[in-house]
Enzyme design. Structure first.
Site, PDB file in Angstrom:
ATOM      1  CG  HIS B  74      45.450  44.818  34.312  1.00  0.00           C
ATOM      2  ND1 HIS B  74      46.217  44.484  35.407  1.00  0.00           N
ATOM      3  CD2 HIS B  74      44.174  44.845  34.758  1.00  0.00           C
ATOM      4  CE1 HIS B  74      45.438  44.306  36.461  1.00  0.00           C
ATOM      5  NE2 HIS B  74      44.183  44.537  36.082  1.00  0.00           N
ATOM      6  NE  ARG B  78      34.150  46.960  35.440  1.00  0.00           N
ATOM      7  CZ  ARG B  78      34.982  46.735  36.444  1.00  0.00           C
ATOM      8  NH1 ARG B  78      35.271  45.498  36.819  1.00  0.00           N
ATOM      9  NH2 ARG B  78      35.535  47.740  37.083  1.00  0.00           N
ATOM     10  CG  ASN B 108      37.058  41.391  37.515  1.00  0.00           C
ATOM     11  OD1 ASN B 108      37.332  41.543  36.327  1.00  0.00           O
ATOM     12  ND2 ASN B 108      37.081  42.381  38.388  1.00  0.00           N
ATOM     13  CG  HIS B 246      47.590  46.558  39.680  1.00  0.00           C
ATOM     14  ND1 HIS B 246      47.925  45.883  40.817  1.00  0.00           N
ATOM     15  CD2 HIS B 246      46.406  46.039  39.252  1.00  0.00           C
ATOM     16  CE1 HIS B 246      46.985  44.994  41.079  1.00  0.00           C
ATOM     17  NE2 HIS B 246      46.061  45.055  40.150  1.00  0.00           N
ATOM     18  CG  ASP B 319      43.647  47.937  37.081  1.00  0.00           C
ATOM     19  OD1 ASP B 319      42.749  47.163  36.706  1.00  0.00           O
ATOM     20  OD2 ASP B 319      43.969  48.077  38.271  1.00  0.00           O
ATOM     21  CG  HIS B 323      33.347  51.074  38.961  1.00  0.00           C
ATOM     22  ND1 HIS B 323      32.921  49.778  39.097  1.00  0.00           N
ATOM     23  CD2 HIS B 323      34.635  51.088  39.399  1.00  0.00           C
ATOM     24  CE1 HIS B 323      33.898  49.036  39.599  1.00  0.00           C
ATOM     25  NE2 HIS B 323      34.951  49.803  39.783  1.00  0.00           N
TER      26      HIS B 323
END
Lengths: 312, 440
Positions: B74, B78, B108, B246, B319, B323
């Site tokens: 997981h 990006r 995503n 998660h 996870d 950012h």
């Protein structure tokens, strides 16, 4: 009080610091009651009102306070314009800081923004309210109003009623009041509080009789009408009937009870007009007067202490 | 390359093995364990009796663990679309540094991995880098919009190993049920991001004492548990494989325990941040501790630890959600969710062993063999003869301090900066190719 560090929350202030600010505020109130309502303390200093959220009353109160201390006041309202230009809150504040203000008065809709900005600014900050976190000058003006009337806070039964969950006033009140020894009760529909609020030192009740009986002080919070739309209560009618304060309920309290409200009041919703206008008990306008005094004191303790606050 | 790893503690949950021995690697394949009398060392090379025509490079793993390559099922790499946060080069290299030989990338991205050209792009870019294997997880629904199923068979043909709308839960129970049915012949799990948005949408952190103190709107535990209950029941009814991502609350864990007892085909994962921290980490409006699901109460954290110890939890995942600085150093309510986790995961997970919560073998199972099993990836996650030569060598005792400025990942968003950890990966071997130690 550590000068230069600002006042961003009552959770960070000691009992002594709060008492000191309130004590000074009483002297400041004398200044406001004179015909010449001005002391030269902050001559040549610039106080910046930096409001990222709409506010008339608090901004005006701070502006009057700063002017009575002879500061130059500049108002910046960033409700939407600069945000839509994509500038961050930090950048906005740093841009204004480059113009050498002595202190920032900041209001913002995000909880914790004072902690964030404190890390990026050298200029002290006085919070004029952040999100649902704190509104420290409101907390202190509430305490001042109670002290004025009751001459003490210790062991008083203080009821804070309304939308506790979303209230920065409730949080600053309880941080300050419990430090000063009050017995604080939260009275609210269960949708506008959680059990965990008890950890702030309050007793929680959902029953009006329980709440108001033998109260020394009742603080009614403003109910925002949009809460109804999100299902937190069914109607203003039911809210007012079950959770509002009216003349009949007021009789449950001690005969010398005082009623306060941070404003603006929704007449007939959280507070009936008869109670709001009851000169024997309502201290709502007194709070507004004391608000200016507390803000004068807060600004003074933050940036003006070395000058003193008397005319000579 | 032909390699002989000597003196290491070989740990292989798939064979229920834990012994100090030599492991033989020929080319990209593990050739098994050999006895001391079956080889002789000459300088930095070894001669192996069974392979008289070859010379083996020696890796001395004294005091180290030699385990099947770690797998993080997981991550958010990006790439494509958000390369300023991370890309496949930095992401897989960060994974390698953290001791992983395989990662799964969530869909995503921009464009979303809902079509095979994105899947193919991800795999080929990772293969070009050669730091780790990359197994894409495709989206359940087109553009993660929760309205129509992606072309899942196509995506699996191209190399996707599971489907998930991670971060954007499939709100419609009806569509989620259809997804579970549709994938059944493929044998892949649907990975569930359990979140009932109607309960969570106005919150910024776990609802509890800390959210009250900070004046931040809370996310109730039921936002997760309600979704876990829903999806477990659908998995039971459809008898289709569900993997819950998660997991973080006590009730979610009790529901998984119940489901497993009933024979419902459900598995679940936890993250190091959820078992290492509670919501107090948010104090001071620390946006590096803002993550979804949010860091929970200490009671929930204890429940997660119990579930790790008793086997309810199948695996540990990062996870990993990198950012940029500007996306984190802003107002708490506006800050993006996520923790950059690839380089701290093993150190934090080793604490479970050092604290005697789990055995070494169980740790390796949760971080290697079990995730491969869940994803039906063959020939990995074991030291068996014939398995792919993906190996992680771990120094379990080395003390080090987390320094976000030393991260290989572009994401410096970690709440563990400055924390002292014990144990780290010192080397990975991918398909028989040695990758420098974590510090070179």
């Amino acid at each position: 009080m550590v000068p230069g560090k600002g006042i961003i929350g009552l959770k960070y202030l000691s009992r002594k610091e709060i008492e000191q600010i309130i004590e000074t505020a009483f002297s400041m109130r004398d200044v406001s009651r004179r015909s010449v309502k001005k002391v030269p303390t902050l001559r040549g200093k610039t106080v910046v009102n930096l409001f990222f959220e709409a506010s008339t009353r608090t901004k005006t109160s701070f502006e009057i306070a700063a002017k009575r201390l002879s500061a130059d006041v500049v108002n910046f309202s960033y409700t939407s314009s600069s945000i839509s230009k994509g500038e961050t809150t930090i950048d906005t504040a740093k841009n204004i800081e480059a113009m050498h203000p002595a202190v920032f008065i900041i209001r913002h809709s995000s909880s914790g923004v004072m902690e964030l900005l404190s890390r990026h600014l050298k200029t002290p900050i006085i919070s004029a309210g952040d999100g649902t976190n704190e509104h420290p000058t409101q907390g202190m003006l509430d305490i001042m109003t109670i002290m004025d009337e009751k001459k003490r806070i210790d062991d008083l039964k203080i009821v804070i009623a309304g939308d506790i969950y979303h209230s920065r006033v409730a949080r600053s009140d309880i941080y300050g009041m419990t430090k000063l020894g009050a017995r604080v009760y939260f009275f609210s529909p269960p949708t506008l509080i959680t059990d965990d609020f008890a950890t702030l030192g309050a007793s929680i009740t959902y029953d009006a009789k329980d709440a108001f009986t033998d109260a020394d002080v009742i603080i009614m919070l403003r109910i925002q009408l949009e809460r109804q739309a999100t299902g937190l209560f069914p109607s203003t009618r039911e809210y007012s009937r079950i959770f509002g304060l009216n003349a009949q309920r007021l009789k449950l309290a001690r005969p010398d009870v005082i009623v306060m409200h941070p404003g603006p009041v929704n007449r007939g919703l959280e507070l009936s007009s008869s109670v709001a206008d009851d000169a024997d008990h309502s201290r709502i306008l007194k709070q507004v007067e004391n608000g200016v005094s507390i803000r004068m004191s807060a600004i003074y303790h933050t940036i003006g202490e070395e000058h003193g606050y008397t005319d000579n | 390359m032909d390699i002989l790893i000597i003196n290491g503690l070989l740990i292989d949950p798939a064979q229920d093995m834990e012994q100090t021995d030599a492991l033989l690697i020929e080319g990209d394949t593990i050739q098994g364990i050999i006895d001391q009398k079956d080889y002789t060392i000459k300088g930095d090379r070894a001669l192996v009796n069974s392979h008289p025509d070859r010379v083996f490079m020696i890796i001395d793993a004294s005091g180290k663990w030699v385990v099947p390559g770690l797998m993080d099922m997981h991550t958010h790499l990006r790439d494509p679309g958000y390369e300023y946060k991370e890309d496949i080069v930095t992401g897989t290299r960060a994974a390698m540094t953290g001791g992983f030989t395989s990662v799964c990338a969530m869909p995503n991205t921009r464009p979303v991995n809902d079509n095979k050209s994105v899947t193919r792009y991800m795999i080929s870019k990772a293969n070009d880098c050669g730091y780790t294997n990359l197994y894409p997880i495709a989206s359940i629904t087109k553009a993660l919009e929760g309205s129509e199923l992606s072309e899942i068979y196509d995506l699996v043909d191209e190399g996707a190993v599971a489907v998930s709308d991670d971060g954007m839960p499939v709100s419609s129970a009806g569509l989620f049920r259809k997804a579970l049915l549709y994938v059944k012949p493929l044998g892949i799990p649907v990975i569930d991001h359990p979140e009932e948005l109607l309960l969570s949408k106005s919150g910024y952190m776990n609802e509890g004492i800390v959210s009250v103190r900070l004046g931040l709107n809370g996310i109730p535990q039921t936002a997760e548990s309600v979704a876990v209950a829903r999806d477990i029941l659908i998995a039971g009814e459809t008898n289709s494989r569900l993997h819950i991502a998660h997991i973080s609350t006590r009730y979610s864990i009790e529901l998984v325990r119940w489901a497993k007892k009933r024979g419902i085909p459900v598995t679940c994962e936890v993250t190091p941040h959820h078992f290492s921290l509670n919501d107090e980490a948010v104090e001071g409006y620390n946006t590096n501790a803002k993550v979804n699901p949010p860091l929970r109460s200490e009671s929930d954290r204890q429940a997660v630890l119990e579930a790790i110890a008793d086997g309810t939890v199948d695996c540990i995942v990062t996870d990993h959600a990198p950012h940029s600085y500007d996306e984190k150093e802003i107002e708490f309510d506006k800050a993006l969710n996520g923790i950059s986790g690839l380089e701290t995961s093993l150190g934090l997970s080793l604490k479970l062993f050092h604290d005697k919560i789990i055995s070494r073998k169980r740790l390796v199972q949760m971080m290697s063999s079990r995730p491969y099993e869940i994803l039906n990836i063959k020939d990995k996650g074991s030291l068996k003869t014939g398995a792919d030569a993906d190996i992680t060598i771990i120094d379990p005792g080395e003390k080090w301090t987390v320094d976000k400025n030393m991260f290989v990942s572009k994401g410096r968003n970690t709440p563990f900066h400055g924390m002292e950890l014990k144990g780290r990966a010192v080397m990975t071997i991918l398909g028989g190719k040695i990758h420098g130690s974590a510090r070179t």
